[in-house]
Write an enzyme that holds these catalytic residues in place. Structure first.
Site, short mmCIF file in Angstrom:
data_model
loop_
_atom_site.label_atom_id
_atom_site.label_comp_id
_atom_site.label_asym_id
_atom_site.label_seq_id
_atom_site.Cartn_x
_atom_site.Cartn_y
_atom_site.Cartn_z
N LYS A 200 13.12 -6.19 -21.90
CA LYS A 200 11.84 -6.41 -21.23
C LYS A 200 12.30 -7.63 -20.20
O LYS A 200 12.88 -8.56 -20.34
CB LYS A 200 10.91 -7.28 -22.21
CG LYS A 200 10.45 -6.31 -23.39
CD LYS A 200 9.51 -6.95 -24.36
CE LYS A 200 9.14 -6.31 -25.52
NZ LYS A 200 8.50 -5.10 -25.56
N ASP A 253 11.90 -7.33 -40.02
CA ASP A 253 11.88 -6.31 -38.95
C ASP A 253 11.89 -7.13 -37.80
O ASP A 253 12.33 -6.45 -36.45
CB ASP A 253 10.57 -5.80 -39.25
CG ASP A 253 10.25 -4.46 -38.08
OD1 ASP A 253 11.09 -3.90 -37.75
OD2 ASP A 253 9.10 -4.31 -37.71
N HIS A 258 14.23 -9.73 -32.61
CA HIS A 258 13.30 -10.03 -31.37
C HIS A 258 12.99 -11.53 -31.33
O HIS A 258 12.86 -12.27 -30.11
CB HIS A 258 11.98 -9.13 -31.66
CG HIS A 258 12.19 -7.69 -31.82
ND1 HIS A 258 13.54 -7.16 -31.32
CD2 HIS A 258 11.39 -6.76 -32.33
CE1 HIS A 258 13.48 -6.08 -31.44
NE2 HIS A 258 12.30 -5.73 -32.35
C1 BG6 Z 1 10.27 -2.82 -33.30
C2 BG6 Z 1 9.75 -3.09 -34.76
O1 BG6 Z 1 11.73 -3.19 -33.30
O2 BG6 Z 1 9.59 -3.70 -32.21
C3 BG6 Z 1 8.36 -2.66 -34.89
O3 BG6 Z 1 10.64 -2.37 -35.74
C4 BG6 Z 1 7.55 -3.37 -33.79
O4 BG6 Z 1 7.64 -2.79 -36.17
C5 BG6 Z 1 8.31 -3.37 -32.45
O5 BG6 Z 1 6.48 -2.81 -33.60
C6 BG6 Z 1 7.49 -4.27 -31.38
O6 BG6 Z 1 8.08 -3.91 -30.28
P1 BG6 Z 1 6.96 -3.91 -28.76
O7 BG6 Z 1 8.07 -3.63 -27.78
O8 BG6 Z 1 6.36 -2.74 -29.05
O9 BG6 Z 1 6.60 -5.24 -28.80
#
Ligand code: BG6
Length: 509
Positions: A200, A253, A258
């Site tokens: 991103k 997750d 993230h």
């Molecule tokens: C993924 C997760 O890695 O990231 C999901 O497994 C989540 O559960 C997603 O919804 C969120 O990513 P973004 O780019 O939609 O914010």
């Protein structure tokens, strides 16, 4: 990333991209539309081919056709492209080859090897291969071993790179075991562990914002910052991923991957260069500096929630336990909030509160930095009781931008302060381009720039922090779930987490 910074991006050198999981969701929704975007920007190699491997019966043509619809949908949903670029799509489909194969069968890799040699001689791809594992995580290790045994992972003057998706491990032990299994076959420099948050632009920009602008560095520390709130709120539920989610939950997750990437970008020291290892070493250092608690301590630092039925954007939605492939008694969390303490000179005493959850009132990923307040003496005898604190908001998605909230005098004879906001929106300055987030990542893999990918030690450092929480929750009686209604701000225990420190979350909505 470094190449992009130094010059105009150049086309990568010759290569073949092999996608294991050619018919999967990830391939259709994100990887292929990103390749299309690279094609429209003239950023695919001149000598290029894509080989898809999967179990279904398909031909080169039917595989291409099965991907076109999703790519079209992506182009239309972005509302940005005036039309579908047939020429770019044609360029992709013309170099697509399909191979039906079972990932557990060594013959698949022998056949793949033959096909790749054929492509090299026809398309001039020079034996450079990128193996993209868009498959269930249980196959990561075995596929890499098969690639090793068939000789496909050996570099010998040409490059061989392996792209591993998340989840990278299920806990610290399995992440270490997977690293070991992969690194028995290939070297660290051949492994590209993807965390799509790093694709991103706004996440990448955190580093630019901090280190390219001299005015922030001297306030970016425990002297001037009171605390930081990192929010990754989603409106979506678990959708069709109940089976996956029942073994995963929000903590695994989202957090060690993230959320920790967002934290690392916000809290890391400045690297000496944009070289991959310089950046990754700083990120690793800051994640390593997060206090690893003993399981009992985590009770006051980690809370969890699970969504009940409710409404999202006016539409009724079911509770987590009513979702497909989810147990009606499930004890899996769909929300987590943590208080993290970074024990280094820059951050000691500044809590980083992080929260992430599904089926919340709005979709918002944001880093909110609260600065310490100013002394009140000057305002005695005025209507201003205490000047409101300053906030800096790094908005990752949607409505990407950066805002600064501060107080200003309300015009008039009475001394009054009003809250104002200075707002920078990416779209106003740079327009918006339809992107899946995978474009930069794919380009970087093809050009051999690992800056935006996780090193083995980065991944393990993240798991080390969350492991005591996982252990504690596994040892406890089932939680009193569900404990928040869909479409709200999350469970009350998350508010209590901050209230104990005399603080409050910023409203998500
Ligand atoms: C993924 C997760 O890695 O990231 C999901 O497994 C989540 O559960 C997603 O919804 C969120 O990513 P973004 O780019 O939609 O914010």
């Amino acid at each position: 990333m470094s190449d992009n910074l130094a010059t105009q991006p150049k086309r990568p050198g010759p290569c073949v991209m092999v996608i294991f999981g050619a018919g999967g969701d990830l391939t259709r929704r994100l990887v292929v539309p990103a390749l299309y975007n690279l094609a429209t920007s003239q950023l695919l190699p001149d000598h290029f081919a894509i080989v898809g491997v999967d179990l279904a019966d398909k031909t080169d043509e039917t595989w291409g056709e099965s991907l076109e619809e999703m790519t079209l949908q992506f182009v239309n949903s972005s509302g940005q492209h005036s039309s579908f670029d047939q020429q770019a799509w044609g360029r992709i489909t013309s170099c697509m080859r399909y191979l039906k194969g079972d990932l557990n069968n060594p013959e698949t890799y022998d056949t793949l090897k033959g096909k790749l040699q054929e492509i090299d001689s026809q398309a001039g791809t020079q034996g450079n291969y990128l193996f993209y594992l868009a498959i269930a995580d249980r196959f990561f290790g075995p596929v890499v071993e098969h690639l090793g045994q068939s000789g496909l992972a050996t570099q010998d003057g040409r490059w061989r790179r392996i792209v591993v998706e998340k989840p990278f491990g299920h806990d610290l032990q399995s992440a270490k075991a997977l690293n070991k299994q992969i690194l028995n076959v290939v070297s660290e420099s051949q492994v590209y562990r993807i965390d799509h948050f790093l694709g991103k632009e706004t996440v990448q920009n955190i580093m630019m914002f901090r280190f390219a602008n001299g005015m922030f560095e001297h306030v970016w520390n425990r002297d001037r910052i009171d605390h930081v709130q990192i929010t990754a709120a989603e409106t979506v539920g678990v959708e069709k991923r109940g089976r996956f989610y029942e073994h995963t939950g929000a903590l695994r997750d989202m957090v060690p991957n993230h959320v920790f990437q967002l934290l690392a970008m916000t809290a890391m020291e400045a690297p000496n260069s944009f070289r991959a290892d310089a950046v990754r070493a700083e990120k690793e250092k800051v994640i390593e500096a997060i206090r690893v608690c003993c399981p009992e301590e985590t009770d006051s630092l980690a809370v969890r929630g699970q969504y009940a039925a409710g409404e999202i954007e006016g539409e009724p939605v079911p509770g987590y336990r009513q979702e497909p492939d989810v147990s009606p008694q499930s004890n899996i969390e769909t929300y987590v909030a943590l208080k993290l303490l970074i024990e280094n000179w820059r951050w000691a005493g500044v809590p980083f509160y992080v929260r992430t959850g599904k089926r919340l009132g709005v979709r918002k990923t944001q880093i909110a930095i609260r600065f310490k307040g100013s002394p009140a003496a000057l305002f005695r005898g005025t209507q201003v009781r205490e000047p409101a604190p300053n906030w800096m908001l790094l908005r990752i998605q949607p409505d990407e931008g950066i805002a600064l909230e501060f107080g200003a005098k309300v015009p008039g004879p009475v001394m009054k302060l009003g809250d104002v906001r200075m707002d920078f929106k990416y779209a106003d300055y740079f327009g918006t381009a339809p992107r899946t987030g995978y474009e930069t990542l794919l380009y970087d893999i093809m050009t051999g720039d690992a800056t935006l990918f996780q090193r083995a030690d980065n991944v393990e450092a993240g798991w080390r922090v969350v492991q005591p929480i996982l252990d504690r929750w596994a040892a406890q009686a089932p939680a009193a779930f569900p404990n928040y209604k869909s479409g709200t701000e999350g469970p009350k225990c998350a508010d209590d987490l901050l209230a104990r420190d005399g603080r409050e979350w910023r409203a998500i909505q």
